[in-house]
Design an enzyme around this catalytic site. Structure first.
Site, PDB file in Angstrom:
ATOM      1  N   GLU A 136       0.818  -1.220   0.000  1.00 38.10           N
ATOM      2  CA  GLU A 136       0.000   0.000   0.000  1.00 38.10           C
ATOM      3  C   GLU A 136       0.852   1.271   0.000  1.00 38.10           C
ATOM      4  O   GLU A 136       0.750   2.094   0.908  1.00 38.10           O
ATOM      5  CB  GLU A 136      -0.937  -0.025   1.217  1.00 38.10           C
ATOM      6  CG  GLU A 136      -1.917  -1.172   1.142  1.00 38.10           C
ATOM      7  CD  GLU A 136      -2.851  -1.276   2.350  1.00 38.10           C
ATOM      8  OE1 GLU A 136      -4.005  -1.665   2.157  1.00 38.10           O
ATOM      9  OE2 GLU A 136      -2.424  -0.955   3.476  1.00 38.10           O
TER      10      GLU A 136
HETATM   11  C1  ACM Z   1      -1.729  -5.334   4.107  1.00 42.37           C
HETATM   12  O1  ACM Z   1      -2.799  -5.802   4.484  1.00 42.37           O
HETATM   13  N1  ACM Z   1      -1.661  -4.071   3.715  1.00 42.37           N
HETATM   14  C2  ACM Z   1      -0.530  -6.129   4.070  1.00 42.37           C
END
Ligand code: ACM
Ligand code: ZN
EC number: 3.2.1.52
Length: 519
Positions: free
Chosen positions: A281
């Protein structure tokens, strides 16, 4: 049926009971002393004759495996190593609690299905006091899990003392308020406390993998050292959750220096040979506008910002390698097409089609750990990850592969502000997960697992679990599940989507101003 979770590989039940109401007298090698003392501590001295337990370590047996022979006069244990012995004692403990000290006579031959049986705890969103973390470690041993993945840094809080950068904990460990209220929240662990935690885990045969998430999820660090971000932004420690757009600037030399300095201290605290570097992310809005990042892309002849991330992670991985430490990342690193193959992936966000790509990665030599969010994110609703789905999952994705090392159950804490909530989310799903990674598919049976639930729930409650979700609630019907999901999504979406939109417009203006000034 023996009341043991995870279910042993093989068990032969016999006639009769062994009476352990008077306690146990264990004869075990010196190497096993700590495990023996822990076992004694579970049961206060009873009245009456003690049941004798003879223990041998036999290195012709596989690591972590054991044979447990319970007859009406005595018990014998042969184990491949001290971990196998500890697991034999955990099985014995469960039988003892289920039978009120009367043990069913049985011959149990047990060994794990996977070598990596993990539990991930996010202490970044919500800080968890050390004693509560240790209780989770105790629960890991109870479930025969052996890898503790500790997610230590987040946008919402930096939790590990780093001596070279004291502001990280002085300023970065505290947020002014949270999703759930107007009160500040914070906390961190000193290096001494974390070393104590590592010893605590090792005594329970659990390796610890610390995670320092980069280049995303770094807003708390950026709050302390704004020069880590592309536009030197002075941002608060994030108060609400969601994916943040201000990430580490991969175009500045200082960033790599900072990360390597931090990791130099981390590997001294966590000696188990792996560090997780996150990599998940990390939106590239800032990098696209940042003169430093763009110059780095051009100088290195990279195709785009995703390749810049792969280059950055690769540099950090090489730094760790010099210290004999291996890197792990979340599988977003795949996006660049350039992710180094000697980095182990914890895969979390894959569709069914992509699972086959993961298999191709293993064929290329990459180690993979299955952390798929559905069904293994314990913070997700019971609607999204019902108990039955956790139990019946095929852990090895498509088909067995030696580089599929195992799986992790992850407790993210965006919506887990206290221990009661943490336990509500974790139990009984952790029992189902443990059985999926320990017991071969052919030996698992969901209905029979449910028959073991009452004893399991009693065991958890007797060991301090504050809230165990009932089986009915853990497999919600359509209507209840719909509303449970609606509430979860509402909390998730309403704030951060709007916030990011406004903030992106602000940064675009800032970038334009810099460009006009030719800065
Ligand atoms: C995640 O759930 N961003 C690894
Ligand atoms: Zn930048």
């Amino acid at each position: 049926m023996l009341n043991i979770i995870p279910k042993p590989f093989k068990a032969l039940e016999r006639e009769g009971k062994a009476d352990a109401r008077g306690g146990y007298e264990i004869f075990a090698p010196e190497k096993c002393k700590r495990d023996t003392l822990r076992f004694y501590s579970y049961f206060p001295e009873g009245k009456g004759t003690k049941l004798k337990v003879n223990v041998t370590l036999d290195d012709s047996l596989a690591r972590e495996s054991y044979l447990l022979d319970i007859s009406d006069g005595a018990i014998s244990i042969a184990a491949g190593d001290a971990a196998g012995y500890a697991y034999a004692l955990e099985s014995l403990r469960q039988l003892h609690v289920a039978g009120g000290g009367l043990l069913p006579c049985a011959l149990i031959e047990d060994k794990p299905r996977f070598s990596h049986r993990g539990f991930m705890l996010d202490v970044g969103r919500y800080f968890m006091p050390l004693d509560e973390v240790k209780k989770f470690v105790d629960f890991m041993l109870m479930h025969k899990l052996n890898v503790f993945h500790l997610h230590l840094t987040e946008d919402q809080g930096w939790r590990v003392e780093i001596k070279k950068y004291p502001l990280l904990t002085k300023l970065g460990s505290r947020r002014s308020h949270t999703n759930f209220g107007i009160r500040p929240h914070g906390g961190f662990y000193t290096q001494a406390q974390l070393k104590e935690l590592v010893s605590y885990c090792h005594e329970r045969h659990i390796a610890v993998i610390p995670e320092i998430d980069m280049p995303g999820h770094m807003q708390a660090a950026i709050h302390c050292y704004p020069q880590l971000s592309c536009f030197d932004r002075k941002l608060p420690v994030a108060t609400h959750w969601g994916v943040k757009h201000d990430i580490l600037c991969a175009g500045k030399d200082f960033t790599l220096q900072f990360v390597c300095d931090v990791l130099d201290e981390i590997v001294e605290i966590f000696p188990d040979g792996f560090v997780h570097l996150g990599g998940d992310e990390a939106p590239k809005m800032r990098w696209k506008l940042c003169p430093h990042c763009q110059k780095r892309i051009k100088d290195l002849g990279l195709k785009d910002e995703n390749q810049l991330q792969a280059h950055f992670i690769s540099q950090v991985k090489d730094h760790l390698k010099l210290k004999g430490v291996r890197a792990m990342t979340w599988n977003e690193d795949e996006i660049s097409g350039k992710a180094p193959v000697d980095v182990t992936w914890t895969i979390w966000n894959v569709t069914e089609k992509e699972l086959h790509k993961m298999y191709a990665e293993m064929e290329r030599g990459r180690e993979v750990v299955n952390c798929s969010s559905v069904p293994n994110y314990l913070d997700l609703t019971y609607n999204k990850c019902p108990l039955k789905a956790v139990y019946t999952q095929p852990v090895d994705i498509c088909k067995p592969h030696p580089l599929m090392k195992g799986a992790e159950a992850s407790l993210w804490t965006e919506q887990v502000p206290n221990i009661r909530r943490a336990h509500f989310k974790t139990f009984p799903r952790l029992g189902a997960f443990a059985e999926a990674v320990w017991t071969p598919d052919l030996m698992r049976n969901y209905d029979e697992f449910l028959a073991r639930m009452p004893a399991y729930i009693r065991l958890l409650k007797a060991n301090g679990v504050k809230k165990v979700t009932s089986v009915k609630r853990a497999n919600p019907g359509k209507v209840f599940g719909f509303f449970e999901q609606l509430w979860f999504e509402k909390v998730q979406l309403c704030w951060h989507g709007l916030h990011n939109l406004i903030d992106d417009a602000k940064v675009a203006k800032l970038a334009k101003k810099r460009l006009d000034k030719n800065e």
